[in-house]
Structures are given as structure tokens and as C-alpha cells.
Write an enzyme that holds these catalytic residues in place. Structure first.
Site, PDB file in Angstrom:
ATOM      1  N   HIS A 127       9.519  37.835  44.486  1.00 31.30           N
ATOM      2  CA  HIS A 127       9.533  37.999  45.878  1.00 31.30           C
ATOM      3  C   HIS A 127       8.120  38.446  46.328  1.00 31.30           C
ATOM      4  O   HIS A 127       7.447  39.574  45.673  1.00 31.30           O
ATOM      5  CB  HIS A 127      10.413  39.079  46.429  1.00 31.30           C
ATOM      6  CG  HIS A 127      11.809  38.653  46.219  1.00 31.30           C
ATOM      7  ND1 HIS A 127      12.390  37.581  45.950  1.00 31.30           N
ATOM      8  CD2 HIS A 127      13.098  39.642  46.442  1.00 31.30           C
ATOM      9  CE1 HIS A 127      13.609  37.637  45.923  1.00 31.30           C
ATOM     10  NE2 HIS A 127      14.071  38.669  46.330  1.00 31.30           N
ATOM     11  N   CYS A 153      16.005  44.185  46.326  1.00 29.23           N
ATOM     12  CA  CYS A 153      15.335  43.735  45.413  1.00 29.23           C
ATOM     13  C   CYS A 153      13.898  43.432  46.253  1.00 29.23           C
ATOM     14  O   CYS A 153      12.921  43.688  45.579  1.00 29.23           O
ATOM     15  CB  CYS A 153      15.523  42.126  44.936  1.00 29.23           C
ATOM     16  SG  CYS A 153      16.272  41.097  46.025  1.00 29.23           S
ATOM     17  N   THR A 205      27.453  37.039  33.752  1.00 33.24           N
ATOM     18  CA  THR A 205      27.300  35.398  33.710  1.00 33.24           C
ATOM     19  C   THR A 205      26.326  35.173  34.959  1.00 33.24           C
ATOM     20  O   THR A 205      25.618  34.183  34.758  1.00 33.24           O
ATOM     21  CB  THR A 205      28.567  34.920  33.809  1.00 33.24           C
ATOM     22  OG1 THR A 205      29.315  35.243  34.868  1.00 33.24           O
ATOM     23  CG2 THR A 205      29.261  34.725  32.663  1.00 33.24           C
ATOM     24  N   LEU A 247      27.544  42.673  40.101  1.00 38.42           N
ATOM     25  CA  LEU A 247      28.690  42.012  40.805  1.00 38.42           C
ATOM     26  C   LEU A 247      28.233  41.776  42.227  1.00 38.42           C
ATOM     27  O   LEU A 247      27.546  42.493  42.826  1.00 38.42           O
ATOM     28  CB  LEU A 247      30.017  43.235  40.864  1.00 38.42           C
ATOM     29  CG  LEU A 247      30.783  43.394  39.623  1.00 38.42           C
ATOM     30  CD1 LEU A 247      31.824  44.353  39.861  1.00 38.42           C
ATOM     31  CD2 LEU A 247      31.207  42.093  39.137  1.00 38.42           C
ATOM     32  N   VAL A 274      21.653  38.350  37.835  1.00 36.11           N
ATOM     33  CA  VAL A 274      21.360  39.619  37.481  1.00 36.11           C
ATOM     34  C   VAL A 274      21.784  40.181  36.144  1.00 36.11           C
ATOM     35  O   VAL A 274      21.256  40.555  35.240  1.00 36.11           O
ATOM     36  CB  VAL A 274      21.703  40.644  38.764  1.00 36.11           C
ATOM     37  CG1 VAL A 274      21.564  42.016  38.122  1.00 36.11           C
ATOM     38  CG2 VAL A 274      20.903  40.411  39.892  1.00 36.11           C
TER      39      VAL A 274
HETATM   40  N1  LIG Z   1      19.787  38.048  42.406  1.00 35.64           N
HETATM   41  C1  LIG Z   1      18.996  38.821  42.709  1.00 35.64           C
HETATM   42  O1  LIG Z   1      17.473  38.800  42.663  1.00 35.64           O
HETATM   43  C2  LIG Z   1      19.184  40.262  43.042  1.00 35.64           C
HETATM   44  C3  LIG Z   1      18.595  41.378  43.227  1.00 35.64           C
HETATM   45  C4  LIG Z   1      19.136  42.520  43.620  1.00 35.64           C
HETATM   46  C5  LIG Z   1      20.480  42.800  43.653  1.00 35.64           C
HETATM   47  N2  LIG Z   1      21.286  41.697  43.508  1.00 35.64           N
HETATM   48  C6  LIG Z   1      22.832  41.735  43.720  1.00 35.64           C
HETATM   49  O2  LIG Z   1      23.134  41.820  42.484  1.00 35.64           O
HETATM   50  C7  LIG Z   1      24.439  41.429  42.455  1.00 35.64           C
HETATM   51  C8  LIG Z   1      24.597  40.154  41.696  1.00 35.64           C
HETATM   52  O3  LIG Z   1      23.636  38.964  42.141  1.00 35.64           O
HETATM   53  P1  LIG Z   1      23.684  37.764  41.345  1.00 35.64           P
HETATM   54  O4  LIG Z   1      22.303  37.106  42.073  1.00 35.64           O
HETATM   55  O5  LIG Z   1      23.512  38.248  39.912  1.00 35.64           O
HETATM   56  O6  LIG Z   1      24.986  36.945  41.714  1.00 35.64           O
HETATM   57  P2  LIG Z   1      25.594  35.658  40.696  1.00 35.64           P
HETATM   58  O7  LIG Z   1      24.555  35.124  40.068  1.00 35.64           O
HETATM   59  O8  LIG Z   1      26.282  35.132  42.041  1.00 35.64           O
HETATM   60  O9  LIG Z   1      26.666  36.360  39.828  1.00 35.64           O
HETATM   61  C9  LIG Z   1      27.852  37.038  40.332  1.00 35.64           C
HETATM   62  C10 LIG Z   1      28.478  37.537  38.934  1.00 35.64           C
HETATM   63  O10 LIG Z   1      29.542  38.329  39.548  1.00 35.64           O
HETATM   64  C11 LIG Z   1      30.822  37.623  38.961  1.00 35.64           C
HETATM   65  N3  LIG Z   1      32.026  37.732  39.766  1.00 35.64           N
HETATM   66  C12 LIG Z   1      32.139  37.063  40.696  1.00 35.64           C
HETATM   67  N4  LIG Z   1      33.329  37.388  41.339  1.00 35.64           N
HETATM   68  C13 LIG Z   1      34.050  38.165  40.531  1.00 35.64           C
HETATM   69  C14 LIG Z   1      35.244  39.093  40.651  1.00 35.64           C
HETATM   70  N5  LIG Z   1      36.203  38.736  41.555  1.00 35.64           N
HETATM   71  N6  LIG Z   1      35.412  39.833  39.553  1.00 35.64           N
HETATM   72  C15 LIG Z   1      34.606  39.954  38.635  1.00 35.64           C
HETATM   73  N7  LIG Z   1      33.426  39.298  38.441  1.00 35.64           N
HETATM   74  C16 LIG Z   1      33.135  38.613  39.538  1.00 35.64           C
HETATM   75  C17 LIG Z   1      30.233  36.096  38.389  1.00 35.64           C
HETATM   76  O11 LIG Z   1      31.263  36.059  37.287  1.00 35.64           O
HETATM   77  P3  LIG Z   1      31.559  34.387  37.272  1.00 35.64           P
HETATM   78  O12 LIG Z   1      30.477  33.679  36.427  1.00 35.64           O
HETATM   79  O13 LIG Z   1      32.813  34.358  36.438  1.00 35.64           O
HETATM   80  O14 LIG Z   1      31.995  33.728  38.585  1.00 35.64           O
HETATM   81  C18 LIG Z   1      29.188  36.488  37.914  1.00 35.64           C
HETATM   82  O15 LIG Z   1      28.810  36.972  36.823  1.00 35.64           O
HETATM   83  C19 LIG Z   1      24.727  41.055  44.034  1.00 35.64           C
HETATM   84  O16 LIG Z   1      25.438  42.122  44.609  1.00 35.64           O
HETATM   85  C20 LIG Z   1      23.515  40.727  44.627  1.00 35.64           C
HETATM   86  O17 LIG Z   1      23.226  41.091  45.986  1.00 35.64           O
HETATM   87  C21 LIG Z   1      20.939  40.182  43.433  1.00 35.64           C
END
Ligand SMILES: NC(=O)c1ccc[n+]([C@@H]2O[C@H](COP(=O)([O-])OP(=O)(O)OC[C@H]3O[C@@H](n4cnc5c(N)ncnc54)[C@H](OP(=O)(O)O)[C@@H]3O)[C@@H](O)[C@H]2O)c1
Length: 389
Positions: free
Chosen positions: A276, A179, A16, A88, A19
Site C-alpha cells: 500500500h 493495513c 487459507t 478471519l 493473511v
Molecule cells: N489482506 C490484507 O492485506 C489484510 C490486511 C490487514 C487485515 N486484514 C484482515 O485480515 C482478515 C483476513 O483477510 P484476508 O485478506 O486474508 O481474507 P481472505 O483471503 O478472504 O481469507 C479469509 C479466511 O477466513 C476463512 N473463513 C471464512 N469464513 C470462515 C468461517 N465461517 N469460519 C472459519 N473460517 C472462515 C477462510 O477459509 P476458507 O478458505 O475455508 O473459505 C480464509 O481462510 C480480515 O479480517 C481482513 O480485514 C487483511
């Protein structure tokens, strides 16, 4: 070429999130990776995807996806998957101390480490489900490939050794880099292949809001503003490239980091949705034949990575797209070149005469495609092509 590979059923953890949504978009219509299952937190598990997600993509979700029921991110619920992609957050993905304290790896044997640590991604590999992770936790672990698919897919060849050390048959863990790091190491790989080692780098980034997940940075903080600090980000910029640009040893059992590469970073958050920017100044080690700006641009244009040569279906036509126009790349205009799998470069210039740096350029990378989900998918394609899945 891609159709010759067997279909693999895929799960997306954190489906959700920013990413996770990108994973789902990129997996739609994939020639051999099929979206089978989606997982999120306890708050969302059991709900239909469309009822749990705040969908922020320009393409509407498919009817099939909207009806998928989110599962708990527990390995036993993903037994029908050949691969899982993890979007995650790092606090649930793995042990948070690991990335900053590699010494911690030595406190227990590598196998014990696997047994002792009870975080989600570990649970999956212990259940023999390969994980492609976007979280920061295990990027620097000596047995975990840190792979940028258009730079070092050969590091996937450590997988058999990782399995042996961890006592696994089918499971393994592969990480993507940060990223913003992805956007700079691809140009570095092209330049090093042609002109030898880069020795010193100074990089300044302007990073998109989606890099902070959803809802991320409050609008009151980011509209009409620049935030001159992103917690933990500069450390990743300064320390991940050496492993990615390093080599795998002859026995495919360890990584030799690129020695002598020093990177100084300043990271900022700006009011751009995706993409970025990185402004790079660099100095080559070889002082006797420093290339001109024109030669540098040409080397980037000609660069072909192993992922492209292997025919991975998501590999971009150009790993690097070089602009001659002085006002490009721009996030809004250029982040989607080759579906976001390409890093675009512009403003390639020589350093000041008599100054310290040889070359300067601007690089743009799509942070949730090339910087996250897209690279994981491309890594998985290469792993399938190499027979590791
Ligand atoms: N955004 C970027 O550009 C980017 C780039 C590279 C790497 N990353 C890395 O990718 C990862 C995700 O980033 P994001 O930006 O997509 O974060 P995000 O939008 O906050 O999404 C987090 C996801 O993890 C789930 N989650 C949270 N707590 C959980 C738990 N206890 N058990 C199972 N699922 C859980 C959430 O589900 P709910 O909706 O149910 O809360 C949601 O689906 C991070 O580690 C981040 O550092 C992000």
C-alpha cells in the site's frame, strides 16, 4: 537472544486466506513460534492444506504444511496451541457493530460482553487461548490493545487488566491496526518523538489488490483501472491512529487517545499485487520550530522502536527506510525491505511556502506482512518476551 525463549505452539485461523498464507510463510523457521495447527471455514475443514488452499505465494509450501489437515475454527480443536493468530474475516471473527459503535460496549458490563458475544475470536479467548487478531471488530474496544509493534508495544501491558476484567487467566485479545494505518503511524511515531505532536494530516492511499483478500477485486474491475473508493477504509485511517499513538495510563488499565490529531483520508484501490502506498501531508502542533525536510528524514532514519530494543527476532533493522531517490519507494521494488517488516518512505518535502501543511512524504508498507501477519507475529514475540504468553 531469541533462543532463550520457550517454544510456543501456534495455530492460524483463516489459514487459507491472503493473511493466513502469509502467517504460514513467516512462521516457517521461526526461532520460538512453531506452527502447530491450521483452521479455516467448514468448506475447508477436514481437507489437507494443499487440497483446500489456493496457494498464491512465491515460495512453495513445505511438505509438512501441505499434509496438515485443516481444522474447524473451534477453540476445542486448538487446545494444543499456546497462541492463535487470526486471519478471519470480520463477519466471523467478532461482533461487526463493535468497531463502529463503541457505545455498544457500555450496554453490558465488560465481562457480560465477553460472555454474551459468541464469535470465533471470543470463543478462543474464553477457552484461555491468546488471540492476535487482524480483524477490525475489537480494535477500538477500551480493553483491547491496538498494537503496531514498531510503535506502541507498551500497550501490551494492559493485558493483565484485560484478563482481570474478562475473568481470564491465560487468554487475551490483541489487535493489529488496519493495513494502511500501519504504514502512516510508524513515520508519525518517529516524528512525534522528535518534534512533538502532529496535529493535522491529509492522506491519499493507493492500496494493493491483496488487501481485499482472495480472490478479492475482479480482474475486470482492476486491470487498467483505479477504483476511487474502498468501503469502510477511510473511517479506519481517520480513527485508529489516535489510539495507537495515545498512551497507556499509569495503572495500565486504560488508553488515553492522542487528542487533537485530525486525519482526513482518501483511499483508492490500484492494480498492484502487494504493498500500500500512502501520500501524506502533515502539520505539526508546535508552530515555533517546524522541522525541515532534512530533519524529518533524519528523525525517521534514527527511529528505533521498543520492539527493536527488546530484541524481538522479527523486528526489522530499520523500522523506517528513507529513500533520497525521488522515484522511490515503489511497491514492486521496495515492499520486501527487511522481509516486509519495514515501512519505506520517500519524497520527503516541505509544504508549499505559506501553505497549510509543513511536510509531505510518500510511505510504502507491505499490507500482508507489516500490515497484517508480520505485525501479529511481532506483537506475539513481544508478548512472549514480556512474559504475557
Ligand atoms: N489482506 C490484507 O492485506 C489484510 C490486511 C490487514 C487485515 N486484514 C484482515 O485480515 C482478515 C483476513 O483477510 P484476508 O485478506 O486474508 O481474507 P481472505 O483471503 O478472504 O481469507 C479469509 C479466511 O477466513 C476463512 N473463513 C471464512 N469464513 C470462515 C468461517 N465461517 N469460519 C472459519 N473460517 C472462515 C477462510 O477459509 P476458507 O478458505 O475455508 O473459505 C480464509 O481462510 C480480515 O479480517 C481482513 O480485514 C487483511
Amino acid at each position: 537472544m531469541a533462543t532463550q525463549y520457550p517454544k510456543k505452539k501456534c495455530g492460524v485461523l483463516g489459514a487459507t486466506g491472503s493473511v493466513g498464507q502469509r502467517f504460514i510463510l513467516l512462521l516457517a523457521d521461526h526461532p520460538f513460534l512453531e506452527l502447530q495447527a491450521v483452521g479455516a471455514s467448514e468448506r475447508s475443514a477436514g481437507k489437507r492444506y494443499k487440497d483446500a488452499v489456493r496457494w498464491k505465494q512465491m515460495t512453495p509450501m513445505s511438505e509438512r504444511l501441505s499434509q496438515l489437515v485443516l481444522r474447524d475454527c473451534k477453540a476445542e480443536q486448538f487446545q494444543d496451541c499456546d497462541i492463535v493468530f487470526s486471519g478471519l474475516n470480520s463477519d466471523v471473527a467478532g461482533d461487526v457493530g463493535m468497531e463502529t459503535n463503541p457505545i455498544a460496549f457500555d450496554h453490558c458490563s465488560r465481562k457480560q460482553w465477553l460472555i454474551q458475544v459468541h464469535f470465533l475470536e471470543m470463543e478462543f479467548i474464553k477457552a484461555e487461548i491468546p488471540v492476535f487478531s487482524n480483524a477490525k471488530n475489537y480494535r477500538k474496544h477500551p480493553l483491547v490493545p491496538l498494537v503496531v509493534p514498531t510503535v506502541n508495544p507498551s500497550h501490551l501491558d494492559l493485558i493483565p487488566h484485560q484478563r482481570k476484567e474478562f475473568g481470564l487467566k491465560k487468554g487475551f485479545l490483541v489487535c493489529n491496526s488496519n493495513c494502511a494505518v500501519i504504514g502512516i503511524v510508524i513515520p508519525f511515531a518517529a516524528l512525534q518523538a522528535k518534534f512533538g505532536p502532529v496535529e493535522e494530516v491529509e492522506v491519499f492511499t493507493e492500496q494493493a489488490i491483496s488487501g481485499a483478500g482472495y480472490p478479492g477485486v475482479p480482474s475486470m474491475d482492476i486491470v487498467d483501472n483505479v477504483i476511487p473508493y474502498i468501503s469502510g477504509e477511510e473511517d479506519k485511517l481517520e480513527n485508529e491512529a489516535q489510539k495507537i499513538l495515545g498512551s497507556l495510563n499509569a495503572g495500565a488499565s486504560a488508553f488515553d487517545e492522542q487528542k487533537g490529531l485530525t486525519i482526513g483520508a482518501t483511499c483508492t484501490r490500484v492494480g498492484v499485487t502487494d504493498g500500500h502506498m500512502a501520500f501524506v501531508s502533515l502539520r505539526f502542533k508546535n508552530r515555533s520550530a517546524v522541522p525541515s525536510a532534512e530533519e524529518v528524514a533524519q528523525a525517521m532514519r534514527e527511529y528505533q522502536s521498543e520492539a527493536q530494543k527488546l530484541g524481538a527476532p522479527s523486528a526489522p533493522k530499520e523500522a523506517i527506510f528513507v529513500f533520497d531517490e525521488p522515484d522511490r519507494p515503489q511497491p514492486r521494488l521496495d515492499r520486501n525491505i527487511n522481509n516486509g517488516y519495514t515501512v519505506s518512505v520517500g519524497r520527503v518535502r516541505e509544504g508549499q511556502k505559506g501553505g497549510y501543511f509543513d511536510i509531505r512524504f510518500a510511505a510504502l508498507s507491505h499490507n500482508t506482512v507489516l500490515g497484517a501477519a508480520g505485525s501479529s507475529i511481532l506483537n506475539a514475540e513481544v508478548a512472549v518476551i514480556k512474559g504475557y504468553v
